[in-house]
Design a protein around this motif. Structure first.
Motif, PDB file in Angstrom:
ATOM      1  N   THR A 197     -42.165 -23.091 -22.615  1.00 14.79           N
ATOM      2  CA  THR A 197     -42.652 -24.100 -23.551  1.00 14.79           C
ATOM      3  C   THR A 197     -42.646 -25.484 -22.918  1.00 14.79           C
ATOM      4  O   THR A 197     -43.548 -26.295 -23.140  1.00 14.79           O
ATOM      5  CB  THR A 197     -41.812 -24.088 -24.837  1.00 14.79           C
ATOM      6  N   ASP A 198     -41.642 -25.765 -22.104  1.00 10.37           N
ATOM      7  CA  ASP A 198     -41.546 -27.085 -21.463  1.00 10.37           C
ATOM      8  C   ASP A 198     -42.713 -27.372 -20.533  1.00 10.37           C
ATOM      9  O   ASP A 198     -43.018 -28.533 -20.251  1.00 10.37           O
ATOM     10  CB  ASP A 198     -40.230 -27.191 -20.674  1.00 10.37           C
ATOM     11  N   SER A 199     -43.382 -26.319 -20.047  1.00  9.53           N
ATOM     12  CA  SER A 199     -44.468 -26.514 -19.081  1.00  9.53           C
ATOM     13  C   SER A 199     -45.830 -26.681 -19.750  1.00  9.53           C
ATOM     14  O   SER A 199     -46.818 -26.965 -19.072  1.00  9.53           O
ATOM     15  CB  SER A 199     -44.535 -25.310 -18.123  1.00  9.53           C
ATOM     16  N   LEU A 200     -45.913 -26.520 -21.070  1.00 11.31           N
ATOM     17  CA  LEU A 200     -47.205 -26.577 -21.751  1.00 11.31           C
ATOM     18  C   LEU A 200     -47.717 -28.007 -21.844  1.00 11.31           C
ATOM     19  O   LEU A 200     -46.961 -28.926 -22.153  1.00 11.31           O
ATOM     20  CB  LEU A 200     -47.087 -25.978 -23.157  1.00 11.31           C
ATOM     21  N   VAL A 201     -49.020 -28.174 -21.581  1.00 17.13           N
ATOM     22  CA  VAL A 201     -49.643 -29.496 -21.641  1.00 17.13           C
ATOM     23  C   VAL A 201     -51.020 -29.368 -22.289  1.00 17.13           C
ATOM     24  O   VAL A 201     -51.637 -28.309 -22.244  1.00 17.13           O
ATOM     25  CB  VAL A 201     -49.796 -30.127 -20.247  1.00 17.13           C
ATOM     26  N   PRO A 202     -51.545 -30.437 -22.890  1.00 15.34           N
ATOM     27  CA  PRO A 202     -52.896 -30.426 -23.456  1.00 15.34           C
ATOM     28  C   PRO A 202     -53.928 -30.964 -22.488  1.00 15.34           C
ATOM     29  O   PRO A 202     -53.607 -31.532 -21.453  1.00 15.34           O
ATOM     30  CB  PRO A 202     -52.754 -31.361 -24.665  1.00 15.34           C
ATOM     31  N   GLU A 203     -55.177 -30.746 -22.820  1.00 18.59           N
ATOM     32  CA  GLU A 203     -56.319 -31.446 -22.231  1.00 18.59           C
ATOM     33  C   GLU A 203     -56.483 -31.239 -20.732  1.00 18.59           C
ATOM     34  O   GLU A 203     -56.479 -32.183 -19.946  1.00 18.59           O
ATOM     35  CB  GLU A 203     -56.233 -32.948 -22.547  1.00 18.59           C
ATOM     36  N   VAL A 209     -52.773 -25.767 -23.208  1.00 20.95           N
ATOM     37  CA  VAL A 209     -52.766 -24.989 -24.453  1.00 20.95           C
ATOM     38  C   VAL A 209     -54.148 -24.925 -25.093  1.00 20.95           C
ATOM     39  O   VAL A 209     -54.342 -24.174 -26.053  1.00 20.95           O
ATOM     40  CB  VAL A 209     -51.758 -25.578 -25.471  1.00 20.95           C
ATOM     41  N   VAL A 210     -55.117 -25.713 -24.588  1.00 21.56           N
ATOM     42  CA  VAL A 210     -56.472 -25.820 -25.134  1.00 21.56           C
ATOM     43  C   VAL A 210     -56.358 -26.184 -26.621  1.00 21.56           C
ATOM     44  O   VAL A 210     -55.874 -27.255 -26.952  1.00 21.56           O
ATOM     45  CB  VAL A 210     -57.294 -24.538 -24.893  1.00 21.56           C
ATOM     46  N   ASP A 211     -56.762 -25.277 -27.537  1.00 20.47           N
ATOM     47  CA  ASP A 211     -56.668 -25.621 -28.960  1.00 20.47           C
ATOM     48  C   ASP A 211     -55.629 -24.759 -29.685  1.00 20.47           C
ATOM     49  O   ASP A 211     -55.580 -24.760 -30.912  1.00 20.47           O
ATOM     50  CB  ASP A 211     -58.033 -25.495 -29.647  1.00 20.47           C
ATOM     51  N   ASP A 212     -54.824 -24.019 -28.936  1.00 23.57           N
ATOM     52  CA  ASP A 212     -53.756 -23.230 -29.574  1.00 23.57           C
ATOM     53  C   ASP A 212     -52.772 -24.147 -30.280  1.00 23.57           C
ATOM     54  O   ASP A 212     -52.521 -25.279 -29.831  1.00 23.57           O
ATOM     55  CB  ASP A 212     -52.995 -22.407 -28.529  1.00 23.57           C
ATOM     56  N   GLU A 213     -52.214 -23.653 -31.377  1.00 22.18           N
ATOM     57  CA  GLU A 213     -51.153 -24.372 -32.083  1.00 22.18           C
ATOM     58  C   GLU A 213     -49.915 -23.482 -32.103  1.00 22.18           C
ATOM     59  O   GLU A 213     -50.027 -22.250 -32.200  1.00 22.18           O
ATOM     60  CB  GLU A 213     -51.595 -24.731 -33.496  1.00 22.18           C
ATOM     61  N   TYR A 214     -48.738 -24.093 -32.028  1.00 19.61           N
ATOM     62  CA  TYR A 214     -47.522 -23.280 -31.967  1.00 19.61           C
ATOM     63  C   TYR A 214     -46.325 -24.067 -32.474  1.00 19.61           C
ATOM     64  O   TYR A 214     -46.341 -25.307 -32.544  1.00 19.61           O
ATOM     65  CB  TYR A 214     -47.265 -22.812 -30.531  1.00 19.61           C
ATOM     66  N   VAL A 215     -45.300 -23.328 -32.846  1.00 19.16           N
ATOM     67  CA  VAL A 215     -43.969 -23.897 -33.062  1.00 19.16           C
ATOM     68  C   VAL A 215     -43.027 -23.150 -32.118  1.00 19.16           C
ATOM     69  O   VAL A 215     -43.182 -21.951 -31.898  1.00 19.16           O
ATOM     70  CB  VAL A 215     -43.501 -23.774 -34.517  1.00 19.16           C
ATOM     71  N   SER A 216     -42.090 -23.860 -31.539  1.00 19.65           N
ATOM     72  CA  SER A 216     -41.179 -23.246 -30.559  1.00 19.65           C
ATOM     73  C   SER A 216     -39.740 -23.403 -31.007  1.00 19.65           C
ATOM     74  O   SER A 216     -39.392 -24.311 -31.756  1.00 19.65           O
ATOM     75  CB  SER A 216     -41.386 -23.896 -29.181  1.00 19.65           C
ATOM     76  N   PHE A 217     -38.903 -22.506 -30.510  1.00 21.63           N
ATOM     77  CA  PHE A 217     -37.480 -22.517 -30.848  1.00 21.63           C
ATOM     78  C   PHE A 217     -36.733 -21.626 -29.858  1.00 21.63           C
ATOM     79  O   PHE A 217     -37.352 -20.944 -29.036  1.00 21.63           O
ATOM     80  CB  PHE A 217     -37.251 -22.050 -32.296  1.00 21.63           C
TER      81      PHE A 217
END
Length: 220
Positions: A197-203, A209-217
């Motif tokens: 999760t820490d490595s995810l970036v937009p744009e 992640v493109v247009d994906d939406e998520y919640v992390s835990f």
């Protein structure tokens, strides 16, 4: 008499012009309203999907706390009447939120007894969600693979394209980096399940992640 006829004709002509003007105004307003309606629809899909992501996350946390100390049944082994214990990946399939694995007729005679024990407060104590949206469908083109569940498993859908919400788990042992993910507007899971999760970036960056939406835990 001629004056009266002219007056009526002029009046009728003026009314037609007025109608044309009104139609032009309505068309213009319609052009303005269409983007507004689209924006309202997008906001509604986003808010509903976000609520579903949070609801699934909360259900997963409750189910994990109840069952992390008991084995869950995995795929059928040989002979076909015997099941192996679930791998950690299989343990995290979302259909366990709805179905008690102890009730699976195929598991008769196996050693998997995750039914809730009120004395120890351990075991499956669901369903953890009251209802499901439909059934999971394998769609490898859009990255809905068997890693997230089996075909026809109960599933929760997002409000963009009606795609299944999935759970991604990074790591081979607790603590697990977990995400509940919607495929977003394009209907494709763009987040690789191996990415932290820490490595995810937009744009357009690495691990976009493109247009994906998520919640992390984290599950411990």
């Amino acid at each position: 008499m001629n004056a009266t006829k002219f007056s009526r004709c002029a009046h009728h002509g003026l009314t037609l012009i007025e109608l044309i003007i009104v139609l032009i105004i309505l068309v213009g307003l319609g052009g303005l309203m269409i983007p507004l309606f689209a924006e309202v629809s997008e906001d509604s899909a986003r808010s509903t999907t976000s609520a579903n992501l949070v609801a699934v996350r909360n259900a997963v946390v409750r189910q994990w706390n109840d069952t992390k100390l008991v084995p869950l049944p995995g795929p059928l082994a040989t002979p076909a009447t015997i099941r192996t214990e679930a791998s950690e990946a299989t343990r995290f399939h979302l259909h366990w939120l709805f179905e008690n694995p102890a009730n699976d007729p195929a598991d008769a005679g196996d050693d998997f007894t995750p039914t809730y024990d009120s004395t120890s407060s351990i075991g499956w104590n669901g369903p953890y969600l009251l209802s499901h949206s439909g059934r999971y469908t394998i769609d490898t083109i859009n990255e809905f693979t068997s890693d997230y569940g089996a075909a026809d498993d109960k599933a929760i859908f997002d409000s963009y394209t009606g795609s299944p919400i999935v759970m991604q788990v990074v790591g081979l042992a607790a603590p697990y980096d977990v995400r509940i993910v919607s495929a977003g507007r394009n209907g494709k899971i763009d987040i690789d399940r191996s990415w932290s999760t820490d490595s995810l970036v937009p744009e357009g960056g690495i691990n976009d992640v493109v247009d994906d939406e998520y919640v992390s835990f984290i599950l411990r």
